[in-house]
Design an enzyme around this catalytic site. Structure first.
Site, PDB file in Angstrom:
ATOM      1  N   ARG A 170      16.500  -9.337 -11.451  1.00  0.00           N
ATOM      2  CA  ARG A 170      16.539  -8.829 -12.851  1.00  0.00           C
ATOM      3  C   ARG A 170      15.222  -7.603 -13.009  1.00  0.00           C
ATOM      4  O   ARG A 170      13.869  -8.635 -12.623  1.00  0.00           O
ATOM      5  CB  ARG A 170      15.645  -9.978 -13.454  1.00  0.00           C
ATOM      6  N   VAL A 171      14.604  -6.736 -13.508  1.00  0.00           N
ATOM      7  CA  VAL A 171      13.411  -5.970 -14.245  1.00  0.00           C
ATOM      8  C   VAL A 171      13.238  -6.004 -15.491  1.00  0.00           C
ATOM      9  O   VAL A 171      11.967  -5.855 -16.191  1.00  0.00           O
ATOM     10  CB  VAL A 171      13.884  -4.030 -13.443  1.00  0.00           C
ATOM     11  N   ASP A 172      14.038  -6.762 -16.016  1.00  0.00           N
ATOM     12  CA  ASP A 172      13.339  -7.170 -17.578  1.00  0.00           C
ATOM     13  C   ASP A 172      13.014  -8.778 -17.538  1.00  0.00           C
ATOM     14  O   ASP A 172      12.594  -9.540 -16.261  1.00  0.00           O
ATOM     15  CB  ASP A 172      14.598  -7.766 -18.608  1.00  0.00           C
ATOM     16  N   ASP A 173      11.919  -9.730 -18.641  1.00  0.00           N
ATOM     17  CA  ASP A 173      12.167 -11.175 -18.066  1.00  0.00           C
ATOM     18  C   ASP A 173      12.655 -11.764 -18.450  1.00  0.00           C
ATOM     19  O   ASP A 173      12.828 -13.121 -18.791  1.00  0.00           O
ATOM     20  CB  ASP A 173      10.997 -11.409 -19.337  1.00  0.00           C
ATOM     21  N   VAL A 174      13.292 -11.924 -17.584  1.00  0.00           N
ATOM     22  CA  VAL A 174      14.766 -13.347 -17.075  1.00  0.00           C
ATOM     23  C   VAL A 174      14.462 -13.478 -15.065  1.00  0.00           C
ATOM     24  O   VAL A 174      13.979 -12.970 -14.437  1.00  0.00           O
ATOM     25  CB  VAL A 174      16.099 -12.225 -17.202  1.00  0.00           C
TER      26      VAL A 174
END
Ligand code: WTA
Length: 779
Positions: A647-651
């Site tokens: 993941r590149v998001d806050d997940v």
């Protein structure tokens, strides 16, 4: 000329022509003979070369066991060896057929290869070819076949998918358009529609259609309980009867088309029955993983306001009993406080875990499943729904504290899950399929329930824990049911790998044919162990990349079609156009790394976030206008293989479970002593990633073991045990920019001990914070 002279003349002409003809015939035949002889000689030489591994064509016997190397570059291959010279060699036949990769990237430039049946010895052997035997029987047996189908699916999606859709039952056909889409926010509201106007029913297609095809007596579900020896089974005909009884009951209590039903059940057959019963009457199910806490369940109940919650009194997972009904009770109490009353809690009595008498009960609201459902008729009319009517809601984590209600509709999802299941696992009617996922997650929806049953498959459903009573349980189940297709998560592979090979090798496992992996990138060493030890080097591994949002597989091997690289999900499924973009949203070609996006809609795509179409657009379609943004990083190698990098998001992806950092942070700050929290993911040997929380306490409260435990408990209570942080790192303050933004990049480096890679800290409002955090690393 006299008569005799004429006669003499014709005799001479006759004989001369006869001799000339004979000569010509002989010449032709002899040239054919010599050509044939030279061909067979040539191929004979080829055979000899191959048999003795003569290296003229870049082929040599590896020094290490049975490894083969084929180390030519593209250019060399074209000039040094004519392609037909490898025609009958086993794995080279595949090399030849891979002359053009499915990605269109061209020839594989450098191969270190084994073929199914051979051990994958080390990092060097990075390609696993399907064997001739496997490919011959496979549904997609060559890159060429894939390429033709793939090209058609891209050039003519309507034709491609409507042909497949015609294999299902539609009360009314779609008319006139097969699909309708706007993926580009700049052109208006994002909208995907497939088969709109058609009416169908997924439960009918999964059950009645298979029964009408003569498979009523086939086992649909083998259920294996937590305790070995505790098992049951249902044929398709029996399953339909149970589904109809529950559907009739739900109708009786007023559940109508479009109404929501929350299902909070462990892996009992009743979970699948409940999903299928809702679908039969057009109700929208919202399955909540039975590991979520009361608060999380309440949040989901409040969001979709169900008329009924279906649960059971308790479940055993391994040696532990979990009282699910208690959790449901407090969730419903919570939702009542928020103005969302639940009128009915249908409770299955799971006798092996808890007795009726011991279950807390609220008269008037709670009803025992066994008391009511069996009294209803075993036939129930189907509610025909539009292909675009909602089928289910499934909440998933995002970058804010509020989970997103991913909404899937009926027709496209049905066609897509069934088709992806069939091809990625190369499913045959004789297969016995086991997916270890829980129906509380998307994998259980698409590949325990719908995809397999739509294909008339026999599915193993397992209630228990994979290491109970010992770490050999999975293989015991594989042998017991002669499982042929086994689909699991890398985290399970890694945890079993740690226990040692003997737990695996003491079982037969000869039935296994195809293995599968999902949920997170599978590291090459786990891949190798799965392949060598579990699959005895005999079974291809379908490493399927997809998401709750995508409904079904997006990038996946087709096991008979092309070689696999350990750790790569390989190539896109039919109809899927993945692209890798840079920060500015420009597509990058060839070998590259970037953000993974999808161009164009596909039938299984989610249609909205329940009640929040704006969030749907903002999260997925605005970051890179014109594309669906997956939230994943990805690279593509020189052969066109896709490698998902996380993941590149806050997940965070913990044991294949998606958890938003914001959700954990909000659970932590709900603790009265917590002033502020920042959560990051760090690499974890077994779980893939683990949760690492930086916590600042309110003034006057000092760090203590008691507070650490109660902080973790706060997360367990608010989300569930699976989201509990592995580490609480005390933080006098958090590293923030002057505008107050937390610099997570620095926190990630501190958490993973990469202290020499902290980068520029000069933009921090107070750079000293970093030293304070480092000093507290071991506390
Ligand atoms: C990750 C699970 C690498 C990815 C089906 C994705 C994977 C997220 C793979 C979705 C895979 C899933 N290789 N990464 N084969 N499969 N992922 O919604 O980061 O629970 O975005 O769906 O899991 O998780 P979700």
């Amino acid at each position: 000329m006299s008569y005799y002279s004429y006669k003499q003349f014709f005799r001479v002409v006759f004989w001369v022509s006869w001799i000339l003809m004979l000569r010509w015939t002989l010449q032709v035949t002899s040239s054919q003979i010599s050509a044939t002889t030279s061909l067979s000689l040539r191929s004979g030489l080829e055979t000899l070369r191959r048999r003795f591994r003569i290296t003229t064509f870049g082929l040599r016997r590896g020094g290490c066991g049975r490894r083969h190397y084929f180390g030519m570059t593209t250019g060399e291959a074209a000039t040094a060896s004519p392609r037909q010279s490898f025609a009958s060699s086993d794995h080279l036949r595949h090399v030849e057929s891979m002359a053009q990769l499915p990605s269109g990237a061209g020839k594989i430039s450098h191969l270190n290869a084994v073929i199914l049946g051979e051990t994958l010895a080390s990092e060097e052997n990075d390609l696993v070819f399907p064997s001739q035997d496997f490919s011959r029987q496979a549904l997609v047996s060559s890159p060429e076949q894939y390429r033709k189908m793939y090209e058609r699916s891209i050039q003519d999606p309507a034709g491609f998918w409507s042909e497949i859709a015609s294999q299902f039952y539609w009360k009314e056909k779609w008319d006139p358009e097969v699909y309708n889409e706007n993926i580009d926010v700049r052109k208006g509201t994002v909208k995907f529609e497939w088969f709109k106007g058609a009416s169908t029913n997924i439960s009918y297609n999964a059950l009645d259609r298979n029964i009408e095809a003569g498979n009523g007596g086939k086992v649909a579900i083998y259920w294996e309980g937590n305790e070995p020896g505790d098992d049951e089974q249902l044929t398709y005909a029996e399953l339909l009867e149970k589904v109809c009884q529950l559907a009739n009951y739900l109708k009786h209590v007023g559940v109508r088309k479009g109404a929501a039903v929350v299902i909070y059940l462990p892996m009992l057959m009743e979970l699948l029955i409940s999903m299928l019963a809702c679908a039969r009457i057009g109700a929208v199910h919202s399955v909540v993983f039975a590991g979520f806490s009361a608060e999380s369940l309440a949040q989901r109940i409040i969001d979709c306001k169900p008329k009924v919650v279906i649960t059971c009194n308790a479940v055993r997972r391994g040696p532990k009993a979990i009282h699910l009904k208690d959790i449901v009770d407090s969730a419903i109490n919570e939702s009542v406080k928020s103005g969302v009353p639940v009128g009915l809690c249908l409770t299955f009595e799971n006798q092996s875990a808890m007795k009726r008498e011991d279950t807390k009960w609220q008269e008037g609201r709670d009803v025992w499943w066994q008391d009511v459902v069996p009294q209803f008729p075993t036939k129930c009319a189907v509610e025909w729904v539009d292909a675009e009517d909602p089928l289910f809601l499934l909440y998933t984590s995002g970058s804010t504290g509020k989970p997103k209600g991913v909404l899937h509709t009926t027709g496209g999802y049905m066609v897509y899950t069934a088709t992806t299941f069939k091809y990625a696992f190369d499913h045959k009617p004789s297969d016995i399929y086991w997916c270890t996922a829980d129906c509380g997650w998307i994998t259980g929806h698409s590949y325990v329930t719908y995809g397999p049953l739509l294909n008339g498959a026999t599915v193993v459903v397992f209630e228990g824990a994979p290491n109970y009573p010992n770490s050999g349980r999975c293989w015991d189940i594989v042998d017991k049911y002669k499982v042929t297709l086994f689909y699991t998560a890398p985290t399970l592979v890694r945890s079993l790998m740690r226990e040692g090979d003997e737990y695996v090798t003491r079982y037969h496992r000869k039935s296994l044919r195809v293995l599968g992996s999902v949920g997170e990138p599978i590291n090459p060493s786990a891949w190798r162990w799965f392949y060598n030890v579990v699959g005895d080097s005999r079974c291809p591994i379908s490493d399927t990349w997809w998401q709750t949002e995508t409904g079904g597989f997006m990038i996946t091997p087709l096991p008979g079609a092309w070689p696999q690289k350990p750790g790569s999900a390989t190539f896109p499924f039919f109809g899927v156009q993945p692209v890798i973009v840079d920060e500015k949203g420009n597509e990058i070609e060839g070998e590259c790394s970037g953000y993974l996006c999808i161009k164009k809609s596909w039938p299984g795509a989610f249609r909205t976030l329940y009640g929040d179409h704006e969030r749907y657009q903002t999260t997925y379609f605005k970051p890179f206008a014109g594309y669906y943004f997956t939230g994943d990083g990805c690279s593509r190698d020189k052969d066109g293989y896709f490698w998902l990098t996380g993941r590149v998001d806050d997940v965070i992806n913990v044991s294949g479970h998606r958890i938003g950092t914001a959700e954990v942070e909000s659970a932590l700050v709900s603790h009265p002593h917590c002033a502020e929290a920042a959560v990051v993911g760090v690499e974890h040997e077994i779980k893939g990633q683990s949760i690492y929380a930086f916590v600042s306490l309110v003034e006057g409260v000092s760090y203590s073991e008691g507070i650490r435990k109660s902080l973790i408990l706060a997360v367990r209570n608010q989300i569930g045990a699976f989201a509990a942080p592995d580490k609480i790192h005390w933080a006098p303050a958090l590293p923030k920019t002057r505008s107050g933004k937390i610099m997570r990049r620095i926190l990630r480096k501190i958490a993973s001990g990469q202290l020499d890679e902290l980068g520029d800290t000069s933009t921090l409002a107070d750079p000293n914070v970093v030293d304070q955090l480092i000093a507290l690393s071991d506390c």
